[in-house]
Design a protein around this motif. Structure first.
Motif, PDB file in Angstrom:
ATOM      1  N   LYS A  68      -6.474  -4.032  -1.412  1.00  0.00           N
ATOM      2  CA  LYS A  68      -6.250  -5.453  -1.677  1.00  0.00           C
ATOM      3  C   LYS A  68      -5.159  -5.631  -2.732  1.00  0.00           C
ATOM      4  O   LYS A  68      -4.289  -6.506  -2.592  1.00  0.00           O
ATOM      5  N   LYS A  69      -5.189  -4.825  -3.778  1.00  0.00           N
ATOM      6  CA  LYS A  69      -4.181  -4.918  -4.828  1.00  0.00           C
ATOM      7  C   LYS A  69      -2.791  -4.612  -4.271  1.00  0.00           C
ATOM      8  O   LYS A  69      -1.810  -5.260  -4.638  1.00  0.00           O
ATOM      9  N   ILE A  72      -1.484  -7.643  -2.440  1.00  0.00           N
ATOM     10  CA  ILE A  72      -1.111  -8.753  -3.330  1.00  0.00           C
ATOM     11  C   ILE A  72       0.256  -8.534  -3.952  1.00  0.00           C
ATOM     12  O   ILE A  72       1.133  -9.409  -3.906  1.00  0.00           O
ATOM     13  N   TYR A  73       0.466  -7.358  -4.542  1.00  0.00           N
ATOM     14  CA  TYR A  73       1.748  -7.087  -5.188  1.00  0.00           C
ATOM     15  C   TYR A  73       2.897  -7.038  -4.177  1.00  0.00           C
ATOM     16  O   TYR A  73       4.006  -7.516  -4.446  1.00  0.00           O
ATOM     17  N   MET A  76       3.808 -10.625  -3.175  1.00  0.00           N
ATOM     18  CA  MET A  76       4.560 -11.317  -4.229  1.00  0.00           C
ATOM     19  C   MET A  76       6.053 -11.016  -4.102  1.00  0.00           C
ATOM     20  O   MET A  76       6.904 -11.917  -4.140  1.00  0.00           O
ATOM     21  N   VAL A 108       2.596  -4.118   2.532  1.00  0.00           N
ATOM     22  CA  VAL A 108       1.629  -5.110   3.005  1.00  0.00           C
ATOM     23  C   VAL A 108       1.025  -4.739   4.357  1.00  0.00           C
ATOM     24  O   VAL A 108      -0.170  -4.460   4.477  1.00  0.00           O
ATOM     25  N   LEU A 170      -0.578 -15.628   0.031  1.00  0.00           N
ATOM     26  CA  LEU A 170      -0.854 -14.805  -1.142  1.00  0.00           C
ATOM     27  C   LEU A 170      -2.148 -15.249  -1.827  1.00  0.00           C
ATOM     28  O   LEU A 170      -3.006 -14.410  -2.154  1.00  0.00           O
ATOM     29  N   PHE A 171      -2.293 -16.539  -2.024  1.00  0.00           N
ATOM     30  CA  PHE A 171      -3.503 -17.045  -2.674  1.00  0.00           C
ATOM     31  C   PHE A 171      -4.733 -16.918  -1.768  1.00  0.00           C
ATOM     32  O   PHE A 171      -5.851 -16.713  -2.235  1.00  0.00           O
ATOM     33  N   ILE A 173      -5.265 -14.432   0.284  1.00  0.00           N
ATOM     34  CA  ILE A 173      -5.684 -13.037   0.163  1.00  0.00           C
ATOM     35  C   ILE A 173      -6.476 -12.824  -1.126  1.00  0.00           C
ATOM     36  O   ILE A 173      -7.505 -12.150  -1.139  1.00  0.00           O
ATOM     37  N   ILE A 174      -5.993 -13.411  -2.203  1.00  0.00           N
ATOM     38  CA  ILE A 174      -6.659 -13.242  -3.503  1.00  0.00           C
ATOM     39  C   ILE A 174      -8.107 -13.710  -3.455  1.00  0.00           C
ATOM     40  O   ILE A 174      -9.010 -13.050  -3.977  1.00  0.00           O
TER      41      ILE A 174
END
Length: 397
Positions: A68-69, A72-73, A76, A108, A170-171, A173-174
């Motif tokens: 998951k991290k 996210i990165y 971005m 990703v 992005l949000f 996924i978070i």
């Protein structure tokens, strides 16, 4: 499971739209930047080259970190680089920004394929991969044509739109995606040892070689379908978007409904039959007497392509149970390396060989080689059990 599948669908949709967007925009960008067809292939290849170079690093890293991290990165960076593509003032700045976008995407999409075997039951893996593949297909059905329509106003708008969609994703996924810890999380392992262990698996080298040959041929043709339609059928950018819509529909149908056929035929036979049909279709494609015939043949090509892509991914994921991030990244790197070379060679063939015959027959020949490499690997005689490198390591102590 359904929420995760939908989320993965949108991840591949957004990344896929950005990946395939350049194809229908090539005629416009060639005119904007005053470049030849030979050079224009680098707008396709730059993205692919960035993906290839860094996916080889992203894969092993993701096998030791929460996936998951990584997503996210990576997303971005993707938002920023894609937005900058829309601001590119000249050819070389666009090449650089596309290269960075490719790097970002490499952190990703491989996580999608690597996460599916961890999040769904074994019998649902091909189906779930089909939904993820459908995201790529729908990006052609909706994303790419819409991008073409938006480009009528300005070629920059599609890039801004993709960046905005990725920002929203992005949000999502978070807040929606659960933590996906790796089996090897916390372990330290060098890149060399990671790939060495992977290729201990039977058939690994031949699987990836066959897949590379397939994607080299695939993207040599796909990248220049829009240019061919402009050259031989005098289509404008909006008309190319409409033509690509039918191709995407075929790809989506194959992705969404192919899993039931795979269950009946089995993965190996499905792959064999698909390659044979694609070889025949590409052999006759350049002799299409009109646009309608070309559309029918290409729609069948894309339907088979949507059907077989999840089989490719499932087959390669079967190589190992503990290096799935590495396998996914290497699979994607293999695809984009094929895209890089295909984008260069396809442009040369289109520019120097009459019609689409040079490009289409190049693809036909590569598919024949791919089929024979798969056959020599023993795939059509059965698939061996995946290797668990974690257990192998424990047994040595």
């Amino acid at each position: 499971m359904r929420k995760i599948s939908v989320l993965f669908f949108f991840i591949t949709f957004v990344i896929g739209t950005d990946t395939f967007l350049i194809s229908p925009l090539l005629p416009t960008l060639r005119h904007t930047y005053h470049i030849s067809a030979d050079i224009s292939g680098w707008l396709v290849s730059a993205y692919a080259l960035g993906y290839v170079c860094f996916a080889l690093i992203a894969g092993p890293i993701s096998d030791g970190i929460d996936r998951k991290k990584i997503m996210i990165y990576g997303l971005m960076a993707f938002v920023i680089s894609t937005f900058l593509c829309g601001l590119a003032p000249n050819f070389w700045s666009m090449v650089i920004f596309r290269f960075i976008a490719g790097i970002s995407a490499s952190f990703v999409t491989p996580q999608v394929w690597a996460s599916i075997p961890h999040l769904v039951k074994k019998e649902n893996i091909v189906r779930s991969m089909g939904y993820a593949t459908a995201g790529l297909s729908i990006s052609q059905v909706i994303g790419v044509p819409i991008g073409s329509y938006l480009a009528v106003s300005s070629w920059r708008i599609p890039f801004f739109s993709i960046a905005g969609a990725a920002f929203i994703l992005l949000f999502t996924i978070i807040f929606m995606l659960p933590s996906i810890p790796s089996v090897r999380q916390g372990e330290k392992q060098s890149l060399v040892s990671t790939y060495t262990q992977l290729f201990v698996a039977p058939r690994a080298t031949k699987y990836f070689m066959a897949y590379f040959l397939f994607q080299l041929g695939n993207f040599a043709s796909f990248s220049f379908i829009g240019s061919w339609f402009t050259k031989d059928f005098s289509l404008g950018v909006a008309e190319i978007g409409t033509a690509m819509f039918a191709l995407g529909v075929g790809n989506t149908i194959g992705s969404l409904f192919g899993s039931s056929v795979v269950k009946k035929l089995g993965e190996a036979k499905s792959l064999f039959v698909s390659l044979v049909i694609l070889i025949v279709l590409y052999a006759v494609l350049p002799f299409s007497p009109n646009l309608i015939t070309a559309e029918i043949v290409l729609t069948l090509v894309f339907l088979i392509g949507g059907f077989v892509f999840p089989v490719f991914m499932s087959t390669m994921q079967s190589l190992s149970t503990t290096a799935r991030g590495t396998i996914s990244a290497l699979s994607s790197a293999t695809m984009y390396f094929g895209t890089t070379i295909g984008g260069i060679l396809g442009g040369i063939l289109l520019n120097h060989v009459s019609g689409f015959i040079g490009v289409a027959w190049f693809t036909t020949i590569l598919y024949i080689f791919s089929l024979f490499v798969y056959r020599s690997s023993g795939l059509f005689q059965g698939t061996p059990k995946p290797i668990d490198h974690h257990k192998m390591k424990e047994n040595t102590h």
